[in-house]
Design an enzyme around this catalytic site. Structure first.
Site, PDB file in Angstrom:
ATOM      1  N   GLY A 157       0.819  -1.212   0.000  1.00  0.00           N
ATOM      2  CA  GLY A 157       0.000   0.000   0.000  1.00  0.00           C
ATOM      3  C   GLY A 157       0.852   1.261   0.000  1.00  0.00           C
ATOM      4  N   ASP A 181      -8.166  -2.773   1.308  1.00  0.00           N
ATOM      5  CA  ASP A 181      -8.873  -1.533   1.665  1.00  0.00           C
ATOM      6  C   ASP A 181      -9.291  -0.678   0.465  1.00  0.00           C
ATOM      7  OD1 ASP A 181      -8.324  -2.255   4.298  1.00  0.00           O
ATOM      8  OD2 ASP A 181      -6.441  -1.141   4.305  1.00  0.00           O
ATOM      9  N   GLY A 209     -27.335  -4.639   0.125  1.00  0.00           N
ATOM     10  CA  GLY A 209     -28.582  -3.911   0.397  1.00  0.00           C
ATOM     11  C   GLY A 209     -28.750  -3.526   1.855  1.00  0.00           C
TER      12      GLY A 209
HETATM   13  O1  F6P Z   1      -4.708  -2.738   5.499  1.00  0.00           O
HETATM   14  C1  F6P Z   1      -5.364  -3.946   5.559  1.00  0.00           C
HETATM   15  C2  F6P Z   1      -6.005  -4.137   6.901  1.00  0.00           C
HETATM   16  O2  F6P Z   1      -6.618  -5.405   6.906  1.00  0.00           O
HETATM   17  C3  F6P Z   1      -6.984  -3.051   7.332  1.00  0.00           C
HETATM   18  O3  F6P Z   1      -8.252  -3.208   6.734  1.00  0.00           O
HETATM   19  C4  F6P Z   1      -6.983  -3.231   8.822  1.00  0.00           C
HETATM   20  O4  F6P Z   1      -7.305  -2.016   9.473  1.00  0.00           O
HETATM   21  C5  F6P Z   1      -5.559  -3.605   9.108  1.00  0.00           C
HETATM   22  O5  F6P Z   1      -5.032  -4.142   7.910  1.00  0.00           O
HETATM   23  C6  F6P Z   1      -5.407  -4.621  10.200  1.00  0.00           C
HETATM   24  O6  F6P Z   1      -4.052  -4.757  10.449  1.00  0.00           O
HETATM   25  P1  F6P Z   1      -3.431  -5.935  11.288  1.00  0.00           P
HETATM   26  O7  F6P Z   1      -3.517  -7.186  10.481  1.00  0.00           O
HETATM   27  O8  F6P Z   1      -2.024  -5.491  11.511  1.00  0.00           O
HETATM   28  O9  F6P Z   1      -4.238  -6.050  12.544  1.00  0.00           O
END
Ligand code: F6P
Length: 343
Positions: free
Chosen positions: A102, A127, A185
């Protein structure tokens, strides 16, 4: 270009393995060797790497996670650490690098490029919050999981005339909640980008729907509305203070408050990391292939500091800095319409 390094960084996402396969195969077809680096930038600093062959990646496309492992490695924001990483690349004769991850991973790729190792990024995150790309690897797969889970929850929610509050991931962004809410929905969709009023947008809305004859309800809430501290983009969250002031800072409390104010029996489900697992969807598998092949073409043709993106159904690329600076405003009109037609 004789050797391309490849690493996955940040949260894993379905489709990362398919991209690793595509990069390895496309590189081999050009007689370019691929060096897999384990555990992202952390593994690079630890020199944890190995040669990948087309045979070794044959069937990984169908697996979730990433065969390279991944890590969130903060020290790589320090330019001295990046220089060390570049030195290790030179020692390993890595002439170019593909980074799948990312925004944070792309900043590392940009800095590594400036330190002398040409890098290309591929957006990999469930995300879908990479502003320059319409699609990111894993988003579609995660949305299929959400759709499936909400469908299952619908069964039991309907049977018992209940309200289900379902918390979905998305880090600091509401794309997963918005698209998941549209696909299933949902009666109420709460995202960090749009201010909501609990009495008007949740309670009054549910009661009105009840008066209209609806017997059970689905409420989807983006995790960041409750847990902004879990990610760095939380500044965009316009609802945090509000949910804290209301004392509804968890999905369970959100459901309890609905029950208290409407009399509708309510339950909360946090979908959690299940959203990140499993095989990639067809869409993500093909996207991973296209992006992986494009990344190799860029490096082979001498381009660097690029991020591969999907725009209007086409695979193209942007300068990483340009890509990071772009804005993808939340689609408020789409959000409002989805709720307006669902009365
Ligand atoms: O960025 C991907 C993600 O799954 C987010 O949706 C979430 O907030 C975060 O990573 C969770 O991170 P971790 O796996 O470090 O708890």
């Amino acid at each position: 270009m004789k050797t391309i390094g490849i690493l996955t960084s940040g949260g894993d996402s379905p489709g990362m393995n398919a991209a690793i396969r595509a990069v390895t195969k496309a590189a081999a077809a050009e007689n370019i060797r691929v060096m897999g680096i384990r555990k992202g930038y952390k593994g690079l600093l630890e020199k944890d790497m190995f040669i990948m062959t087309p045979q070794s990646v044959e069937d990984i496309y169908r697996r979730g996670g990433t065969c390279l492992g991944t890590a969130r490695f903060k020290p790589f924001s320090d330019l001295e650490v990046v220089k060390k990483g570049a030195e290790i690349c030179r020692e390993a004769e890595i002439d170019g690098m593909v980074v799948i991850g990312g925004d944070g991973s792309f900043r590392g790729a940009r800095d590594l490029t400036h330190a002398g190792i040409p890098c290309v990024g591929i957006p990999g995150t469930i995300d879908n919050d990479i502003v320059c790309s319409r699609d990111t690897l894993g988003f579609d797969s995660a949305m299929n999981i959400i759709t499936d889970c909400v469908s299952k929850l619908r069964d039991t929610t309907e049977t018992l005339d209940r309200c289900s509050v379902i918390e979905v991931m998305g880090a600091g962004a509401g794309w997963m909640a918005l698209e998941g809410g549209i696909a299933t929905g949902a009666d109420v969709i709460i995202v960090p980008e749009i201010k909501f009023d609990f009495n008007k947008d949740v309670i009054d809305r549910l009661l009105q729907k009840k008066r209209n004859g609806q017997t059970y309800f689905i409420v989807i809430v983006a995790e960041c509305v409750f847990f902004p501290e879990s990610n760095s983009k939380s500044k965009k969250n316009v609802n945090l203070k509000y949910v804290n002031d209301m004392g509804i800072e968890t999905a369970a409390k959100f459901a309890a408050k609905i029950q208290e104010l409407t009399g509708i029996d309510s339950r909360a489900t946090v979908l959690g990391h299940i959203q990140r697992g499993g095989a990639p969807s067809f869409h993500d598998s093909v996207l991973a292939y296209d992006m992986g092949v494009h990344a190799v073409d860029l490096l082979k043709n001498g381009h660097s500091n690029r991020v591969v993106v999907s725009q209007n159904g086409q695979i193209t690329d942007f300068d990483i800095d340009e890509g990071l600076a772009m804005k993808k405003p939340f689609d408020e009109q789409r959000y409002r319409r989805a709720l307006d037609i669902n009365f």
